[in-house]
Design a protein around this motif. Structure first.
Motif, PDB file in Angstrom:
ATOM      1  N   LEU A   1       0.836  -1.183   0.000  1.00  7.88           N
ATOM      2  CA  LEU A   1       0.000   0.000   0.000  1.00  7.88           C
ATOM      3  C   LEU A   1       0.876   1.240   0.000  1.00  7.88           C
ATOM      4  N   ILE A   2       0.461   2.234  -0.755  1.00  8.83           N
ATOM      5  CA  ILE A   2       1.236   3.458  -0.896  1.00  8.83           C
ATOM      6  C   ILE A   2       0.436   4.632  -0.348  1.00  8.83           C
ATOM      7  N   GLY A   3       1.026   5.816  -0.302  1.00 12.94           N
ATOM      8  CA  GLY A   3       0.336   6.995   0.178  1.00 12.94           C
ATOM      9  C   GLY A   3      -0.701   7.499  -0.815  1.00 12.94           C
ATOM     10  N   LEU A   4      -1.556   8.417  -0.345  1.00 11.30           N
ATOM     11  CA  LEU A   4      -2.647   8.922  -1.165  1.00 11.30           C
ATOM     12  C   LEU A   4      -2.157   9.575  -2.450  1.00 11.30           C
ATOM     13  N   ARG A   5      -1.171  10.434  -2.383  1.00 10.32           N
ATOM     14  CA  ARG A   5      -0.693  11.119  -3.595  1.00 10.32           C
ATOM     15  C   ARG A   5      -0.139  10.126  -4.612  1.00 10.32           C
ATOM     16  N   ASP A   6       0.598   9.136  -4.136  1.00  7.23           N
ATOM     17  CA  ASP A   6       1.108   8.105  -5.044  1.00  7.23           C
ATOM     18  C   ASP A   6      -0.029   7.268  -5.617  1.00  7.23           C
ATOM     19  N   SER A   7      -1.049   7.013  -4.800  1.00  8.50           N
ATOM     20  CA  SER A   7      -2.218   6.264  -5.266  1.00  8.50           C
ATOM     21  C   SER A   7      -2.932   7.039  -6.362  1.00  8.50           C
ATOM     22  N   GLN A   8      -3.077   8.335  -6.166  1.00 12.31           N
ATOM     23  CA  GLN A   8      -3.709   9.173  -7.185  1.00 12.31           C
ATOM     24  C   GLN A   8      -2.861   9.232  -8.454  1.00 12.31           C
ATOM     25  N   ARG A   9      -1.563   9.301  -8.292  1.00 12.24           N
ATOM     26  CA  ARG A   9      -0.654   9.315  -9.439  1.00 12.24           C
ATOM     27  C   ARG A   9      -0.784   8.010 -10.229  1.00 12.24           C
ATOM     28  N   TYR A  10      -0.914   6.906  -9.524  1.00 14.16           N
ATOM     29  CA  TYR A  10      -1.077   5.603 -10.180  1.00 14.16           C
ATOM     30  C   TYR A  10      -2.365   5.594 -11.011  1.00 14.16           C
TER      31      TYR A  10
ATOM     32  N   GLN B   1      -2.847  -0.491  -5.362  1.00 15.48           N
ATOM     33  CA  GLN B   1      -2.260   0.826  -5.595  1.00 15.48           C
ATOM     34  C   GLN B   1      -3.307   1.938  -5.670  1.00 15.48           C
ATOM     35  N   ILE B   2      -4.494   1.642  -6.170  1.00 11.35           N
ATOM     36  CA  ILE B   2      -5.508   2.690  -6.298  1.00 11.35           C
ATOM     37  C   ILE B   2      -6.450   2.760  -5.096  1.00 11.35           C
ATOM     38  N   SER B   3      -6.333   1.837  -4.150  1.00 12.24           N
ATOM     39  CA  SER B   3      -7.326   1.738  -3.066  1.00 12.24           C
ATOM     40  C   SER B   3      -7.438   3.014  -2.226  1.00 12.24           C
ATOM     41  N   LEU B   4      -6.338   3.665  -1.906  1.00  9.50           N
ATOM     42  CA  LEU B   4      -6.434   4.904  -1.125  1.00  9.50           C
ATOM     43  C   LEU B   4      -7.114   6.011  -1.931  1.00  9.50           C
ATOM     44  N   ALA B   5      -6.804   6.109  -3.198  1.00  8.29           N
ATOM     45  CA  ALA B   5      -7.446   7.115  -4.050  1.00  8.29           C
ATOM     46  C   ALA B   5      -8.944   6.848  -4.155  1.00  8.29           C
ATOM     47  N   VAL B   6      -9.329   5.579  -4.251  1.00  6.65           N
ATOM     48  CA  VAL B   6     -10.753   5.225  -4.319  1.00  6.65           C
ATOM     49  C   VAL B   6     -11.451   5.637  -3.026  1.00  6.65           C
ATOM     50  N   ALA B   7     -10.871   5.291  -1.894  1.00 11.33           N
ATOM     51  CA  ALA B   7     -11.473   5.649  -0.602  1.00 11.33           C
ATOM     52  C   ALA B   7     -11.590   7.172  -0.472  1.00 11.33           C
ATOM     53  N   ASP B   8     -10.561   7.884  -0.881  1.00 13.24           N
ATOM     54  CA  ASP B   8     -10.580   9.343  -0.819  1.00 13.24           C
ATOM     55  C   ASP B   8     -11.666   9.915  -1.730  1.00 13.24           C
ATOM     56  N   MET B   9     -11.776   9.396  -2.941  1.00 11.27           N
ATOM     57  CA  MET B   9     -12.789   9.861  -3.890  1.00 11.27           C
ATOM     58  C   MET B   9     -14.192   9.657  -3.323  1.00 11.27           C
ATOM     59  N   LEU B  10     -14.444   8.474  -2.770  1.00  9.57           N
ATOM     60  CA  LEU B  10     -15.768   8.183  -2.230  1.00  9.57           C
ATOM     61  C   LEU B  10     -16.125   9.158  -1.111  1.00  9.57           C
ATOM     62  N   GLY B  11     -15.177   9.430  -0.229  1.00  8.49           N
ATOM     63  CA  GLY B  11     -15.426  10.335   0.888  1.00  8.49           C
ATOM     64  C   GLY B  11     -15.524  11.787   0.461  1.00  8.49           C
ATOM     65  N   GLN B  12     -14.616  12.223  -0.374  1.00  5.75           N
ATOM     66  CA  GLN B  12     -14.561  13.626  -0.780  1.00  5.75           C
ATOM     67  C   GLN B  12     -15.806  14.050  -1.561  1.00  5.75           C
ATOM     68  N   PHE B  13     -16.336  13.154  -2.382  1.00  4.29           N
ATOM     69  CA  PHE B  13     -17.481  13.501  -3.221  1.00  4.29           C
ATOM     70  C   PHE B  13     -18.774  12.806  -2.785  1.00  4.29           C
ATOM     71  N   SER B  14     -18.756  12.171  -1.617  1.00  5.90           N
ATOM     72  CA  SER B  14     -19.938  11.483  -1.069  1.00  5.90           C
ATOM     73  C   SER B  14     -20.568  10.551  -2.101  1.00  5.90           C
ATOM     74  N   ILE B  15     -19.725   9.765  -2.746  1.00 12.97           N
ATOM     75  CA  ILE B  15     -20.192   8.809  -3.757  1.00 12.97           C
ATOM     76  C   ILE B  15     -20.600   7.521  -3.052  1.00 12.97           C
TER      77      ILE B  15
END
Length: 159
Positions: free
Chosen positions: A4-13, A113-127
């Motif tokens: 697992l990587i950090g959020l910024r790296d996850s978003q970059r991926y 690799q994308i899991s943190l970005a997915v979690a962030d997207m769901l929370g940030q945009f209430s998806i």
């Protein structure tokens, strides 16, 4: 280890997946504000990786076996069920050792690799997580030997 990587790296991926896809659809993301653009990159990456699980073949790789794809889909369902987007702390746990093919290991790695970005997207945009679950449902349906749609309701569920 989960890799697992950090959020910024996850978003970059996620952005890398979009760029490598060569999709003209992705060009429309440039007109969005940066946070929405990142969310679309993340959503696209999740959809792309999910679709790859059920593709029978691709010019660049051999297909993942249906059994391995089903196991990955079930692990993703479980992860989404447990995920609390605002906390984004539920790690995607699919041991690479459980995958027998290089293609399955690659798919698992991509989702990790994308899991943190997915979690962030769901929370940030209430998806609602149900929308990602629907993508998984579509991939699982495509894995059936001969998917048959017998009603408009089934077609609506598939689409």
């Amino acid at each position: 280890p989960n890799n697992l990587i950090g959020l910024r790296d996850s978003q970059r991926y996620c952005r890398t997946i979009v760029q490598r896809s060569g999709s003209s659809f992705a060009k429309s993301f440039a007109f969005l504000r940066s946070d929405a653009q990142q969310a679309m990159h993340t959503l696209y990456a999740f959809a792309r990786l999910t679709d790859d699980l059920s593709d029978e073949s691709d010019a660049n790789r051999a297909a993942i076996s249906a059994d391995e794809a089903k196991q990955i889909i079930e692990a993703l369902r479980s992860w989404l069920d447990d995920l609390i987007p605002e906390q984004s702390s539920v790690e995607l746990r699919i041991p690479l050792a459980n995958a027998s093919s290089v293609q399955a290991k690659s798919a698992i790695y991509g989702f990790q690799q994308i899991s943190l970005a997915v979690a962030d997207m769901l929370g940030q945009f209430s998806i609602d997580k149900r929308h990602l679950q629907a993508l998984l449902d579509g991939a699982a349906f495509d894995l059936q030997p001969t998917p048959i749609i017998e009603s408009h309701t089934q077609l609506d569920q598939y689409c």
